[in-house]
Scaffold this motif. Sequence first.
Motif, mmCIF file in Angstrom:
data_model
loop_
_atom_site.group_PDB
_atom_site.id
_atom_site.type_symbol
_atom_site.label_atom_id
_atom_site.label_comp_id
_atom_site.label_asym_id
_atom_site.label_seq_id
_atom_site.Cartn_x
_atom_site.Cartn_y
_atom_site.Cartn_z
ATOM 1 N N ARG A 210 3.390 -23.557 41.589
ATOM 2 C CA ARG A 210 4.541 -23.293 40.726
ATOM 3 C C ARG A 210 4.323 -23.941 39.351
ATOM 4 N NH1 ARG A 210 8.289 -25.753 43.415
ATOM 5 N NH2 ARG A 210 8.997 -23.992 44.673
ATOM 6 N N ASP B 39 7.438 -14.117 40.062
ATOM 7 C CA ASP B 39 7.554 -14.703 38.731
ATOM 8 C C ASP B 39 8.896 -14.283 38.143
ATOM 9 O OD1 ASP B 39 4.939 -15.768 38.819
ATOM 10 O OD2 ASP B 39 4.109 -13.848 38.192
ATOM 11 N N GLU C 112 -3.949 -14.011 39.605
ATOM 12 C CA GLU C 112 -2.981 -13.997 38.517
ATOM 13 C C GLU C 112 -3.564 -14.431 37.181
ATOM 14 O OE1 GLU C 112 -2.055 -17.668 41.141
ATOM 15 O OE2 GLU C 112 -2.430 -15.541 41.435
ATOM 16 N N ARG D 247 3.813 -13.412 45.756
ATOM 17 C CA ARG D 247 4.065 -14.079 44.486
ATOM 18 C C ARG D 247 5.343 -13.542 43.846
ATOM 19 N NH1 ARG D 247 1.183 -17.284 40.995
ATOM 20 N NH2 ARG D 247 1.841 -17.181 38.796
ATOM 21 N N ASN E 252 5.149 -18.245 40.024
ATOM 22 C CA ASN E 252 5.032 -18.574 41.444
ATOM 23 C C ASN E 252 6.289 -19.315 41.897
ATOM 24 O OD1 ASN E 252 4.084 -18.794 44.033
ATOM 25 N ND2 ASN E 252 2.305 -20.055 43.514
ATOM 26 N N ASN F 290 4.092 -20.278 46.651
ATOM 27 C CA ASN F 290 3.233 -19.793 47.723
ATOM 28 C C ASN F 290 1.780 -20.184 47.464
ATOM 29 O OD1 ASN F 290 5.217 -18.324 49.277
ATOM 30 N ND2 ASN F 290 5.251 -16.837 47.600
ATOM 31 N N ASN G 182 -1.627 -18.979 47.603
ATOM 32 C CA ASN G 182 -2.431 -17.758 47.702
ATOM 33 C C ASN G 182 -3.896 -18.094 47.515
ATOM 34 O OD1 ASN G 182 -0.208 -15.865 47.946
ATOM 35 N ND2 ASN G 182 0.245 -16.323 45.805
ATOM 36 N N TYR H 136 -1.067 -12.080 50.204
ATOM 37 C CA TYR H 136 -0.767 -12.538 48.845
ATOM 38 C C TYR H 136 0.713 -12.304 48.569
ATOM 39 C CZ TYR H 136 -1.107 -12.904 43.727
ATOM 40 O OH TYR H 136 -0.942 -13.271 42.411
#
Length: 824
Positions: A814, A749, A154, A747, A783, A787, A789, A745
């Motif tokens: 996060r 947002d 990211e 995610r 996030n 999680n 990742n 993965y």
Amino acid sequence: MKTYQFLFTLLFLVFSSITVAQNQTAKVAGVVLDENNKPVEGVTVSYQTKSTTTDKNGFYGITVPANQKIVLVFTHESLKKITATLQLKANEEKEFYVVMNDAEQLGEVVVTGRKSRVQGIVSVSPETIRKNPSAMQGVESVIKLMPSASGNNELSSGYNVRGGNYDENLVYVNEIEVYRPFLVRSGQQEGLSFTNTDMVQNVDFSAGGFQAKYGDKLSSVLDITYRTPKKYSISADASFLGGSITGEGISKNKKWSAITGVRYRDNSLFVNSQETQTNYRPTFADVQTNVNFSPNDQWSFSFLGNVSQNKYNYQPLTRQTNFGTIDEPIALQVFYEGQEKDKYQTLFGAFKTTFNKDDNNNFRLITSVYHTQEQEYFDIFAAYFLGEVDTNIGSETLGEVTFNRGIGTQLNHARNDLDALIINAEIKGTHQINNKKHQIDWGFKYTRENIRDRIVEWEVIDSAGFSINPPEFDFPNDQPYNPYIGPLVPYQNVRATNFIDIDRLSGFAQWNTKTNLGSSQFWITAGARFHNWTVSGDGISNAKSQTVFSPRAQFTLKPDWDKDMLFRFAAGYYHQPPFYRELRDMNGAVNPNVKAQQSIHFVLSNDYNFLMNNRKFKLVTEAYYKTMTDVNTYTLENVRIRYRANNDAEAYAYGFETRLNGEFVPGTESWLSFGYMKTEENQDDKGYIARPTDQRLKFGILFQDYMPNLPNMKLYLNLVYNTGLPGGSPSYADAYTYQSRLRDYRRADVGFSYVLTEKNNERAAGHWLKKFEDLSIGFEIFNLFNNQNAITNTWVRDVYTKNQYGIPNYMTTRVFNIKLTAKL
């Protein structure tokens, strides 16, 4: 935001049908949009003596005779006129949407969304890009949500497409190719991508089977056009992650216009959320400008310039990663000394001259210069402890390491410097022939690449007091039973100095035409490219001049059906002549005779445009197969790619993708995407194994919504799920004997924006908000579900059992952000 409405919409897309009644007249209604997908008020829609005008929402409606051809004319004082020929059945109510100043007239049908639909190109709204909540904001953040592209980092603008890597994607801004830094090895070092989203007007993306007019890469094309200002405006963004300001204007005589953007970025929020505790002081900043001058209707001149400086100062302190199982929890503790100081400074300038001889002939001359100076200095000493964690509830040491299984140290050193100068000169032409039924495009380009590179990089590993030799170092070592009498050498040691020049000459010719197959419409695009290059430099005497040819073709069929469908087939050869990084092997030595990687693309696709509840939707499906030869295999660590530079493999990739986008919520654009892909390579006829980018499954959602009872409040959400990538094996391991995959993965947002100027047209004159075209306050959660990742693994040895453990290097957790946006 009602869940049942969303589910009903999805079901309706599959099972809906269209019925019509009978009468003597018909009605045409729809919405007129501009190139930014915003409603256009005041457009005159006329048929003979009848006319109507679009309202503030761009909506229009007009009654026309049935069972005969009618010509609708759309006119606006500042946009190009559009005509559309329609024939409606009795009592039919036709939903007809138009994009003004951005449409392709195709005989008796206007296909909105420009030529991209015929060419198999995905167009993304700049407004969607600007509002999309993402850790790495920009065009790339939205590209990664598409089924064909993936990016499990990211903090990086890099993405891979259909089994390719980060180096296999073409990126153009105003027809000018742009470049990525050479030495970046971690996503958090990037800071900013080249593209300034506040300056963007159009974004087109092709994931394969693209035309010959685009350059020589294996995977994809991202074609970006910056905005030509039509008025004075200034906009600004500010958040905990940095800020930007963009100004644009036009002269009184309309001949001069300019747009300039300044950006600043600080990733401290993300880095401080990771497991490694650091002193982190980054500065990422750039200035971009695009100046246009049009003295008359025939000539126009433009300049695109960029100055960028990224300073990455990194001082790790400590790290603890817990892993293992419930029965056997293990922790890795690392204590660091030292620091890393990286600096990337780039200068980019491009001039473009356009000469419109007449309506049918256009010539363009493009020159550009790219200069980058990059520095990568670090000395980091790490002492690690691999131990068992106390899981006894009530214990005073609960959660702490109580027994060490492994103790070791590692010292990494680098003094890497790179200076690159890339000069391009290109001429292009476009010609319309036989009343614009045929179009010829051609171009020639010369490129000179001058690279000055010094690599001094080594690593020393010590485990339980014993220095570990590199895998290829063959000297008896049976400590502690007998003393080691061999030399002490670094585990990895790369030292090289390369002064390289690469001269390239490339060109293309392409033919486009449109014809009819019965009552159906048929488009043909066929062309070919050539590319010649020669590598020279200090110590290079055996370099050979190499040339490749790449024929390509696309065929598009629009059947004469009631449903608006297109079918497209594309095939062609795609070559990737090696760039400097692809010439350099694992030890830093340059192989000047590395061949161009070759791929043959086969792409079969269908897109279906339809209306539901007076809203536009589009369903795109694609199946593809790529076969690759002369593959330059590589290893991937975070975003650092190291090539073997020996063309020792062949590979393939195939998959299926589908994307549904439209107005699930009126006035917004959202999409759902799914992709399946498999890619494998065969090195030296050892058999096929997964490539480093073998991302089997991909789900992506971009969703926009607003609250009906509070329309000022907007919601922007993106969700990504990717299955785990191969990798994470020790750098010395044989890829054929050590296959593993990272974890999946996942995610999410989300961004909330309260728009203070939502109903500005209803406010009284003189109200302070009337000064703003846009003023909003945003709150973002990156996030959302926190999680963990992983991007790579750190490999640690257990002295007692001689096992090796792959400890995940987790990405960001996060993070919360507040954002203010204003536009005057």
